[in-house]
Scaffold this active site. Structure first.
Site, PDB file in Angstrom:
ATOM      1  N   ASP A 124       0.669  -1.149  -0.116  1.00 57.96           N
ATOM      2  CA  ASP A 124       0.047  -0.243   0.541  1.00 57.96           C
ATOM      3  C   ASP A 124       0.931   1.187   0.192  1.00 57.96           C
ATOM      4  OD1 ASP A 124      -2.127   1.969  -0.083  1.00 57.96           O
ATOM      5  OD2 ASP A 124      -2.663   1.342   2.621  1.00 57.96           O
ATOM      6  N   ASP A 354      -1.826   7.228  -6.824  1.00 56.27           N
ATOM      7  CA  ASP A 354      -1.542   6.944  -5.310  1.00 56.27           C
ATOM      8  C   ASP A 354      -2.102   4.817  -6.439  1.00 56.27           C
ATOM      9  OD1 ASP A 354      -1.963   4.886  -3.333  1.00 56.27           O
ATOM     10  OD2 ASP A 354      -4.869   5.306  -2.910  1.00 56.27           O
TER      11      ASP A 354
END
Ligand SMILES: *[C@@H]1O[C@H](CO)[C@@H](O)[C@H](O)[C@H]1NC(C)=O
Ligand SMILES: *[C@@H]1O[C@H](CO)[C@@H](O)[C@H](O)[C@H]1NC(C)=O
Ligand SMILES: *[C@@H]1O[C@H](CO)[C@@H](O)[C@H](O)[C@H]1NC(C)=O
Ligand SMILES: *[C@@H]1O[C@H](CO)[C@@H](O)[C@H](O)[C@H]1NC(C)=O
Length: 476
Positions: A124, A354
């Site tokens: 992540d 992202d």
């Protein structure tokens, strides 16, 4: 007799050489993690994987929306915390448990400890704590584990890192400055019954999942791109003796690649030329496709099918995210009328890349302009309303001709241009339906270039040079 001895000597020499190679710090200048999409991984483990492509989209969007919501919330909180720190350096920050993202879409394997134990972890770029399901001590403790003292193998069918079996496990003491000050951004708990009690954390994730445990410095073993292995020592990890919630249902932990001092990305980039790069394949079309993230300069770079472009990577603007300076978006050569505040961090806007968000979020003024420009070209196809998929514009793709898709270009401040492939923004959701892959977000707020928009491009984050380089690539 002699041949056997020679073989023995050769073997010893090989083993020694390997040992030596392991100890030699990073003579190879890079290493890679293989990335598997969460859906593929869940499939392997036969665990309520969304069956149809439509369901997969619902699932992806559900995550996207929660993540975007918490992203905005978190950026505001950090901004406020940052202001508090800069105005009064000694101020005590609020100690209530925070909330983090941790719903990344990719999964990799990580080897932790000495001797190393292997774990499947979510990757992540929006989180900074790297943690694994872990047993730090075997006595019962409030809210903790079951008190199983066997210290072997799995617990309740789950892989668990048994910290006492690792010779390199070094808990961070709660009395240290690290615990009391530095690790607060990782939700450290600063209560300290005795000076040597390990520094604890209570980490809340956006979907309600929670990880609790203690911080430690530990050795992580990685495979170098030249085929050898090396050990990264004193990597800050979380030993989580309690994981609750959906994030951790199918994995053993999380690899935090956010842009902060304590993240694995920062640590690994420090050791490997302060660079990392990845290339994401289209996981929607091929379930076997493999993506990679590489730390350091890649020795055998992926094949690029176009020129490399460079733009400034903003490392301070929207921590812990990687931000870019967008100037505008054009469709078929025409610059859209989007107010500059949308891209301006100082006016409540800004843009991040992202890997944990699937679709691309644009704040309202930009969203309206982009959708208007794109829908015109697909208006000849019958519009379809999909259940529970908050993408505004979907259409029946019977007779679809991709040459009709207008060319969308994201223009950066410094003149660099990102020209995504058409299927990065006109997305096949299955069942003969395609959708324009943008999601509206409220302004003020951040716009997010999601992982589908980034697909089939090579992205290199140069943290030292503060440059983001990108080029089209099939990722192989
Ligand atoms: C977004 O977060 C706010 C509070 O932070 C909450 O009230 C709202 O329901 C959330 N929206 C979604 C779609 O999750
Ligand atoms: C994925 O790989 C498996 C095993 O190698 C193969 O049987 C299957 O056909 C592949 N699927 C796709 C979509 O390529
Ligand atoms: C798309 O259009 C074709 C032909 O008009 C029709 O047969 C098909 O059912 C439609 N598909 C959807 C998902 O609406
Ligand atoms: C798509 O459109 C282009 C140009 O209009 C045309 O040359 C091409 O044959 C079309 N392709 C299909 C599959 O219809």
């Amino acid at each position: 007799m002699w041949p056997k001895l020679i073989i023995f000597i050769v073997l010893v020499a090989i083993v020694e050489a390997q040992h030596h190679a392991e100890e030699m710090q990073h003579n190879s200048n890079s290493f890679s993690f293989e990335l598997k999409h969460r859906h593929v991984h869940v499939h392997r483990f036969n665990n309520n994987r969304p069956e149809t492509q439509h369901e997969r989209f619902k699932d992806l969007l559900h995550h996207d929306i929660i993540r975007h919501n918490i992203t905005c919330h978190r950026l505001q909180t950090r901004r406020r915390a940052g202001e508090a720190v800069s105005s009064a350096p000694s101020i005590e920050l609020p100690l209530n448990p925070g909330s983090d993202l941790g719903i990344g879409q990719y999964i990799t394997t990580l080897k932790v400890g000495t001797p190393s134990q292997m774990f499947r972890v979510i990757v992540d770029t929006g989180s900074d704590l790297t943690s694994v399901r872990c047993r730090y001590r075997c006595s019962k403790r409030a809210g903790g584990g079951s008190g199983d003292c066997s210290m072997k193998g799995r617990i309740n069918g789950r892989r668990v890192f048994h910290a006492p079996l690792s010779s390199s496990f070094r808990p961070v003491p709660c009395s240290s400055e690290r615990c009391k000050v530095e690790l607060i951004t990782l939700f450290s708990i600063t209560t300290c019954p005795t000076p040597l009690t390990p520094c604890g954390y209570d980490y809340g994730y956006a979907d309600g999942s929670v990880a609790r445990g203690v911080f430690a410095d530990e050795t992580v073993t990685i495979g170098l791109t030249n085929g050898r292995k090396t050990r990264l020592r004193n990597v800050l990890i979380g030993c989580s003796d309690s994981y609750q919630g959906p994030v951790f249902n199918n994995v053993d932990g999380l690899l935090g690649l956010g842009n902060t001092k304590h993240s694995f990305a920062t640590y690994a980039a420090e050791k490997f030329g302060r660079k990392f790069s990845y290339c994401l394949v289209d996981h929607l079309s091929n379930i076997n496709a493999t993506s990679y993230i590489t730390f350091g300069a890649s020795r055998n770079p992926v094949k690029l099918s176009g020129n490399v472009r460079r733009t400034t990577l903003e490392l301070q603007a929207l921590v812990p995210f990687y931000a870019v300076n967008v100037r505008g978006i054009s469709v078929d050569g025409k610059m859209l009328e989007i107010p500059m505040k949308v891209w301006d961090v100082t006016q409540g806007g800004g843009t991040i890349l992202d890997s944990g968000t699937s679709l691309t979020f644009l704040t309202d003024p930009a969203y309206q302009a982009v959708m208007e420009a794109l829908t015109m070209s697909v208006s000849k196809y019958q519009r379809v309303k999909l259940d529970a998929v908050p993408m505004d514009y979907c259409f029946n793709s019977t007779g679809f001709n991709e040459t009709l898709v207008p060319k969308l270009i994201i223009h950066f401040d410094d003149g660099a241009r990102f020209k995504p492939h058409w299927n990065n923004y006109v997305i096949t959701v299955g069942g003969g339906v395609k959708c324009l892959g943008f999601v509206p977000a409220r302004f003020p707020g951040v716009s997010v270039i999601g992982n589908i928009m980034q697909q089939n491009y090579f992205w290199e984050y140069d943290l030292a040079g503060k440059k983001l380089s990108f080029a089209p690539s099939a990722c192989s």
